[in-house]
Design a protein around this motif. Structure first.
Motif, PDB file in Angstrom:
ATOM      1  N   GLU A 176       1.007  -1.428   0.091  1.00  0.00           N
ATOM      2  CA  GLU A 176       0.044   0.070   0.020  1.00  0.00           C
ATOM      3  C   GLU A 176       0.887   1.080   0.156  1.00  0.00           C
ATOM      4  O   GLU A 176       0.437   2.252  -0.265  1.00  0.00           O
ATOM      5  CB  GLU A 176      -0.845   0.165   1.340  1.00  0.00           C
ATOM      6  CG  GLU A 176      -2.047  -1.203   1.070  1.00  0.00           C
ATOM      7  CD  GLU A 176      -2.612  -1.173   2.481  1.00  0.00           C
ATOM      8  OE1 GLU A 176      -2.598  -0.369   3.322  1.00  0.00           O
ATOM      9  OE2 GLU A 176      -3.702  -2.002   2.733  1.00  0.00           O
ATOM     10  N   GLU A 177       2.150   1.239   0.287  1.00  0.00           N
ATOM     11  CA  GLU A 177       3.101   2.221   0.290  1.00  0.00           C
ATOM     12  C   GLU A 177       3.343   2.705  -1.135  1.00  0.00           C
ATOM     13  O   GLU A 177       3.684   3.901  -1.453  1.00  0.00           O
ATOM     14  CB  GLU A 177       4.330   1.962   1.110  1.00  0.00           C
ATOM     15  CG  GLU A 177       4.135   1.541   2.833  1.00  0.00           C
ATOM     16  CD  GLU A 177       3.754   3.060   3.426  1.00  0.00           C
ATOM     17  OE1 GLU A 177       4.419   4.077   2.877  1.00  0.00           O
ATOM     18  OE2 GLU A 177       3.439   2.740   4.238  1.00  0.00           O
ATOM     19  N   HIS A 178       3.348   1.647  -1.836  1.00  0.00           N
ATOM     20  CA  HIS A 178       3.589   2.258  -3.408  1.00  0.00           C
ATOM     21  C   HIS A 178       2.375   3.041  -3.954  1.00  0.00           C
ATOM     22  O   HIS A 178       2.609   3.683  -4.868  1.00  0.00           O
ATOM     23  CB  HIS A 178       3.651   0.802  -4.115  1.00  0.00           C
ATOM     24  CG  HIS A 178       3.963   1.068  -5.578  1.00  0.00           C
ATOM     25  ND1 HIS A 178       5.162   1.890  -6.073  1.00  0.00           N
ATOM     26  CD2 HIS A 178       3.428   1.057  -6.691  1.00  0.00           C
ATOM     27  CE1 HIS A 178       5.344   1.811  -7.302  1.00  0.00           C
ATOM     28  NE2 HIS A 178       4.071   1.387  -7.724  1.00  0.00           N
ATOM     29  N   MET A 179       1.271   2.870  -3.403  1.00  0.00           N
ATOM     30  CA  MET A 179       0.051   3.640  -3.994  1.00  0.00           C
ATOM     31  C   MET A 179       0.304   5.148  -3.883  1.00  0.00           C
ATOM     32  O   MET A 179      -0.120   5.905  -4.210  1.00  0.00           O
ATOM     33  CB  MET A 179      -1.152   3.089  -3.122  1.00  0.00           C
ATOM     34  CG  MET A 179      -1.594   1.742  -3.539  1.00  0.00           C
ATOM     35  SD  MET A 179      -1.681   1.460  -5.332  1.00  0.00           S
ATOM     36  CE  MET A 179      -2.974   2.358  -5.867  1.00  0.00           C
ATOM     37  N   LYS A 180       1.100   5.319  -2.704  1.00  0.00           N
ATOM     38  CA  LYS A 180       1.125   7.139  -2.484  1.00  0.00           C
ATOM     39  C   LYS A 180       2.029   7.439  -3.514  1.00  0.00           C
ATOM     40  O   LYS A 180       1.814   8.686  -4.071  1.00  0.00           O
ATOM     41  CB  LYS A 180       2.048   6.994  -1.306  1.00  0.00           C
ATOM     42  CG  LYS A 180       1.205   6.591   0.202  1.00  0.00           C
ATOM     43  CD  LYS A 180       1.868   6.593   1.364  1.00  0.00           C
ATOM     44  CE  LYS A 180       1.384   6.611   2.695  1.00  0.00           C
ATOM     45  NZ  LYS A 180       1.847   6.481   3.862  1.00  0.00           N
ATOM     46  N   ILE A 181       3.116   6.618  -4.367  1.00  0.00           N
ATOM     47  CA  ILE A 181       3.862   7.081  -5.108  1.00  0.00           C
ATOM     48  C   ILE A 181       3.054   7.316  -6.350  1.00  0.00           C
ATOM     49  O   ILE A 181       3.220   8.274  -7.008  1.00  0.00           O
ATOM     50  CB  ILE A 181       5.209   6.254  -5.174  1.00  0.00           C
ATOM     51  CG1 ILE A 181       5.939   6.164  -4.233  1.00  0.00           C
ATOM     52  CG2 ILE A 181       5.902   6.784  -6.434  1.00  0.00           C
ATOM     53  CD1 ILE A 181       7.141   5.096  -4.057  1.00  0.00           C
ATOM     54  N   VAL A 182       2.050   6.121  -6.756  1.00  0.00           N
ATOM     55  CA  VAL A 182       1.304   6.303  -7.861  1.00  0.00           C
ATOM     56  C   VAL A 182       0.495   7.515  -7.889  1.00  0.00           C
ATOM     57  O   VAL A 182       0.195   7.967  -8.979  1.00  0.00           O
ATOM     58  CB  VAL A 182       0.667   4.975  -7.828  1.00  0.00           C
ATOM     59  CG1 VAL A 182      -0.132   4.980  -9.121  1.00  0.00           C
ATOM     60  CG2 VAL A 182       1.492   3.655  -8.226  1.00  0.00           C
ATOM     61  N   GLU A 183      -0.211   7.784  -6.489  1.00  0.00           N
ATOM     62  CA  GLU A 183      -1.139   8.873  -6.603  1.00  0.00           C
ATOM     63  C   GLU A 183      -0.550  10.267  -6.710  1.00  0.00           C
ATOM     64  O   GLU A 183      -0.808  11.220  -7.307  1.00  0.00           O
ATOM     65  CB  GLU A 183      -1.629   8.925  -5.095  1.00  0.00           C
ATOM     66  CG  GLU A 183      -2.881   7.726  -4.912  1.00  0.00           C
ATOM     67  CD  GLU A 183      -3.531   7.599  -3.477  1.00  0.00           C
ATOM     68  OE1 GLU A 183      -2.732   8.590  -2.700  1.00  0.00           O
ATOM     69  OE2 GLU A 183      -3.955   6.704  -3.233  1.00  0.00           O
ATOM     70  N   GLU A 184       0.813  10.219  -6.253  1.00  0.00           N
ATOM     71  CA  GLU A 184       1.581  11.685  -6.494  1.00  0.00           C
ATOM     72  C   GLU A 184       2.049  11.893  -8.015  1.00  0.00           C
ATOM     73  O   GLU A 184       1.941  12.759  -8.580  1.00  0.00           O
ATOM     74  CB  GLU A 184       3.057  11.491  -5.586  1.00  0.00           C
ATOM     75  CG  GLU A 184       3.819  12.612  -5.756  1.00  0.00           C
ATOM     76  CD  GLU A 184       5.006  12.589  -5.071  1.00  0.00           C
ATOM     77  OE1 GLU A 184       5.929  13.472  -5.149  1.00  0.00           O
ATOM     78  OE2 GLU A 184       5.303  11.519  -4.296  1.00  0.00           O
ATOM     79  N   TYR A 185       2.498  10.668  -8.674  1.00  0.00           N
ATOM     80  CA  TYR A 185       2.503  10.917 -10.100  1.00  0.00           C
ATOM     81  C   TYR A 185       1.444  11.266 -10.899  1.00  0.00           C
ATOM     82  O   TYR A 185       1.418  12.012 -12.015  1.00  0.00           O
ATOM     83  CB  TYR A 185       3.339   9.539 -10.616  1.00  0.00           C
ATOM     84  CG  TYR A 185       4.813   9.851 -10.316  1.00  0.00           C
ATOM     85  CD1 TYR A 185       5.656  10.117 -11.483  1.00  0.00           C
ATOM     86  CD2 TYR A 185       5.315   9.428  -9.411  1.00  0.00           C
ATOM     87  CE1 TYR A 185       6.988  10.331 -11.226  1.00  0.00           C
ATOM     88  CE2 TYR A 185       6.707   9.436  -9.087  1.00  0.00           C
ATOM     89  CZ  TYR A 185       7.501   9.611  -9.924  1.00  0.00           C
ATOM     90  OH  TYR A 185       8.841   9.638  -9.845  1.00  0.00           O
TER      91      TYR A 185
END
Length: 579
Positions: A176-185
């Motif tokens: 779920e931590e990777h979703m933060k990066i996806v949302e930012e991009y």
């Protein structure tokens, strides 16, 4: 095989009795043995079905009998099986699954207001006992008061991974931590598209876009290279990594058409780093990285500014390197506080921001200084004369002579230590250690070498000047005594010569000689006993050494004198010897 029979394991059907009998298996006949061998051969050839164990699994016919069969002395009722060759479930270790991991953060529980049975009697937590409690011991524990119940500690689970689990680099990673990066991009992509749409709308409103489309140059470029224009329009949406293949590697230039690699070799006119100083104790040269971090001319006495090369570390601290490092540090601190600045992405913006920050910082310091002076005062103390005047002159006038002694004024005070100094005792005017002579310390006021003695003043100095001590007097007395004894010996020799001339019998002369020798030995023994008595009365540290005494075998007269003068404590007449 004379009897024509062999021993085999007596197998029982699967649904038979479970009672284990330790009797020896029955012997089979020659015909049964032949049939069994033929069946094994058929199974190995694949013409007959394989044997099935008790779990319903096929047994490989090529496996030897001593592996597949269970020994008859363990359980003769069991059929051939490979279960005992497989990992036993009771011996298998239970490992933690890769999904489980340590708890992150503190688990929020409801605050306990009542004491729970089995909890710590001191603080009331359930995770430890009173013996292991780390809180301050209360005067009355939480068990009896029921107040201030401490929360339970955050106990981490004990995880035991297998070989792969211990070496899994993604173990404990939360997807779920990777979703933060996806949302930012995705937000950045949405913002870019919004800006592009606004730009197109502005160009349509102003009519610039229509002019560019209708121009003949635009049509010629479109016919010439349609793909190139599409890439220019969509350059913002494409990934930045598409140009990574076009970048040359450091140290080489690769041409994909000709397949030729050209190395960027150093200029041969340059001096190699390891040839600048041939001293083996000079700066270390790393041949793998071709680096020489220290200055090779450090021991040569040359200034680093004068030489052409002063080491790789010298370059790091010269020029704009320090200011660059300060700017990078400011960028990190600004990013932590919410300002999105980057040294490589926006260098101009960062430089302007850093300059404005330094100006504001200086203004803030000046305002803070002025506010403190307005509130508390003290401006006159800051308006001090320059340091040259402060160090060059004072208000204390001191005049010195040619020998360095003070004529007028007050001499500089001696810096004292934390220990007591100049403390005099027993009427002394000087401290112990102020006088030194012939390897001994003493008092300067009376020249006494005895510590904690009473001061004798000038009289002690006069005695010390005479340089005659108790030991010196005793030594001089011994010298006078020896001279006197030598004179007596000479006189006795003269008398003996005269006696030899006189007509006396030999026997009478020998008796007189023995008597005289015994008398001399007695006198010498009495003198020795007196000397021993004097020495024993002295302090142990002041007794003389016996290294200068003559060592020889005692005579008969000396032994007789020693026996006569020796005191025996068991003699009843010993107290009357001195009378």
């Amino acid at each position: 095989m004379a009897s024509g029979t062999v021993e085999i394991i007596n197998s029982t059907p699967a649904g038979g009795s479970n009672d284990v009998s330790l009797e020896e298996p029955k012997k089979m006949t020659r015909e049964d043995w032949r049939k069994k061998k033929e069946l094994e051969e058929q199974r190995k050839l694949g013409n007959a079905p394989a044997e099935v164990d008790e779990e319903g699994k096929d047994i490989n016919p090529h496996i030897p009998q001593y592996i597949s069969s269970v020994p008859w002395y363990i359980d003769p009722s069991k059929r051939p099986t490979l279960k005992h060759q497989r990992p036993q479930p009771e011996k298998q270790k239970e490992f933690t699954s890769s999904v489980e991991w340590y708890k992150r953060g503190v688990q929020e529980n409801a605050v306990t207001t009542r004491y729970r049975k089995g909890a710590c009697e001191n603080c009331g937590a359930m995770t430890h006992t009173k013996k292991d409690c780390l809180e301050r011991p209360r005067k009355v524990g939480a068990k009896f008061t029921g107040l201030n119940i401490a929360p339970d500690e955050h106990v981490q689970p004990t995880l035991m991974f297998d070989y792969d689990g211990k070496r899994d680099r993604w173990n404990g990673y939360n997807p779920e931590e990777h979703m933060k990066i996806v949302e930012e991009y995705s937000k950045v992509d949405l913002a870019k598209r919004t800006l592009k749409a606004q730009k197109l709308q502005e160009e349509l409103a102003s009519g610039k876009l229509m002019e560019q489309v209708n121009s003949p140059r635009h049509h010629w470029e479109e016919e010439e290279s349609n793909s190139q224009t599409e890439r220019d329009h969509n350059s913002e949406d494409e990934d930045e990594d598409k140009y990574a293949d076009d970048i040359d590697m450091p140290g080489q230039n690769f041409d994909s058409k000709r397949r030729i690699t050209v190395r960027n070799l150093r200029i041969r006119e340059d001096i190699a780093k390891y040839l600048r100083n041939l001293d083996p104790n000079s700066a270390y040269y790393d041949p793998k990285t071709r680096a020489m971090r220290e200055n090779p001319y450090a021991n040569a006495g040359k200034n680093p500014d004068e030489v052409g090369y002063a080491g790789d570390n010298f370059v790091r601290y010269t020029g704009d390197t320090i200011s660059m490092a300060q700017t990078q540090l400011f960028a990190w601190e600004a990013y932590d506080k919410g300002s999105e600045v980057h040294l490589q992405a926006d260098p101009t913006k960062l430089e302007l921001l850093y300059k404005s920050f330094k100006v504001k910082k200086e203004d803030f310091k000046e305002q803070q200084k002025e506010s403190i002076l307005e509130k508390y005062g003290g401006q006159e103390h800051l308006d001090a004369p320059p340091a040259e005047l402060l160090l060059a002159q004072t208000e204390d006038y001191v005049e010195y002579s040619r020998h360095g002694t003070v004529i007028k004024g007050q001499e500089k005070a001696i810096v004292r230590s934390k220990y007591e100094e100049d403390v005099t005792i027993n009427n002394h005017t000087c401290i112990w250690g102020s006088y030194w002579k012939e390897g001994r310390w003493g008092y300067k006021c009376c020249h006494s070498f005895v510590k904690y003695s009473y001061c004798t003043g000038e009289a002690g100095k006069e005695i010390a000047v005479s340089n005659i001590s108790f030991l010196d007097i005793r030594i001089m007395g011994c010298c006078y005594k020896n001279i006197h004894q030598e004179k007596q010996k000479d006189e006795k020799k003269k008398k003996k010569k005269k006696q030899k001339k006189s007509p006396n019998s030999d026997s009478e002369g020998e008796e007189k000689k023995k008597h005289e020798k015994l008398k001399k030995a007695l006198n010498a023994e009495e003198a020795r006993l007196l000397q021993v008595k004097e020495i024993m009365q002295l302090d142990e540290r002041k007794r003389p050494y016996n290294s200068m005494y003559e060592t020889r075998e005692p005579t008969e007269e000396e032994m007789e004198a020693y026996r006569m003068k020796r005191q025996r404590p068991d003699d009843p007449m010993a107290p009357f010897l001195g009378q």
